[in-house]
Enzyme design. Structure first.
Site, PDB file in Angstrom:
ATOM      1  N   THR A   4       0.845  -1.189   0.000  1.00  0.00           N
ATOM      2  CA  THR A   4       0.000   0.000   0.000  1.00  0.00           C
ATOM      3  C   THR A   4       0.883   1.242   0.000  1.00  0.00           C
ATOM      4  O   THR A   4       2.056   1.186   0.367  1.00  0.00           O
ATOM      5  CB  THR A   4      -0.927   0.070   1.232  1.00  0.00           C
ATOM      6  OG1 THR A   4      -0.128   0.301   2.397  1.00  0.00           O
ATOM      7  CG2 THR A   4      -1.754  -1.182   1.398  1.00  0.00           C
ATOM      8  N   CYS A   5       0.286   2.336  -0.369  1.00  0.00           N
ATOM      9  CA  CYS A   5       0.968   3.626  -0.258  1.00  0.00           C
ATOM     10  C   CYS A   5       0.400   4.342   0.959  1.00  0.00           C
ATOM     11  O   CYS A   5      -0.090   5.461   0.892  1.00  0.00           O
ATOM     12  CB  CYS A   5       0.815   4.450  -1.536  1.00  0.00           C
ATOM     13  SG  CYS A   5      -0.886   4.651  -2.071  1.00  0.00           S
ATOM     14  N   SER A   6       0.467   3.646   2.086  1.00  0.00           N
ATOM     15  CA  SER A   6      -0.094   4.127   3.343  1.00  0.00           C
ATOM     16  C   SER A   6       0.825   3.709   4.483  1.00  0.00           C
ATOM     17  O   SER A   6       1.556   2.731   4.378  1.00  0.00           O
ATOM     18  CB  SER A   6      -1.479   3.506   3.556  1.00  0.00           C
ATOM     19  OG  SER A   6      -1.937   3.726   4.867  1.00  0.00           O
ATOM     20  N   GLY A  23       4.929   7.552   2.328  1.00  0.00           N
ATOM     21  CA  GLY A  23       5.040   6.319   3.086  1.00  0.00           C
ATOM     22  C   GLY A  23       4.481   5.138   2.309  1.00  0.00           C
ATOM     23  O   GLY A  23       3.533   5.282   1.537  1.00  0.00           O
ATOM     24  N   PHE A  24       5.096   3.975   2.517  1.00  0.00           N
ATOM     25  CA  PHE A  24       4.674   2.749   1.851  1.00  0.00           C
ATOM     26  C   PHE A  24       4.783   1.582   2.822  1.00  0.00           C
ATOM     27  O   PHE A  24       5.540   1.633   3.794  1.00  0.00           O
ATOM     28  CB  PHE A  24       5.556   2.445   0.635  1.00  0.00           C
ATOM     29  CG  PHE A  24       5.463   3.471  -0.450  1.00  0.00           C
ATOM     30  CD1 PHE A  24       4.470   3.386  -1.419  1.00  0.00           C
ATOM     31  CD2 PHE A  24       6.359   4.528  -0.492  1.00  0.00           C
ATOM     32  CE1 PHE A  24       4.385   4.337  -2.415  1.00  0.00           C
ATOM     33  CE2 PHE A  24       6.275   5.494  -1.491  1.00  0.00           C
ATOM     34  CZ  PHE A  24       5.278   5.397  -2.444  1.00  0.00           C
TER      35      PHE A  24
END
Length: 88
Positions: free
Chosen positions: A39-41, A78-79
């Protein structure tokens, strides 16, 4: 509103979508195959919690490793990435 997309309703909706994608694509992994969830979280509810929930209901997969890239350390977005293997 600047962060409208980060409203609780949006985050709940995207978590449901992520869980559905993870469930559907995991069925395509052969025994011994690897599955990467990314995810890009940086939110645990979209990352570690999502992986843990998946592993609880999909005993044929085992957790191998994870990697978090934090904006505070990388200077970028963040990833999160988790590597799992289908064992059965």
């Amino acid at each position: 509103m600047l962060f409208r997309s980060l409203q609780p309703e949006f985050i709940e909706s995207i978590r449901d979508t992520q869980a559905e994608i993870l469930d559907k694509y995991s069925k395509m992994v052969k025994k011994g195959g690897k599955l990467v969830y990314a995810t890009c979280s940086i939110f645990p509810s979209e990352n570690q919690d999502q992986v843990n929930k998946f592993l609880e209901t999909n005993k044929e997969f085992t957790f191998i490793s994870e990697r978090k890239i934090l904006p505070s350390k990388s200077g970028f977005d963040g990833f999160y990435m988790a590597l799992m293997e289908r064992t059965n």
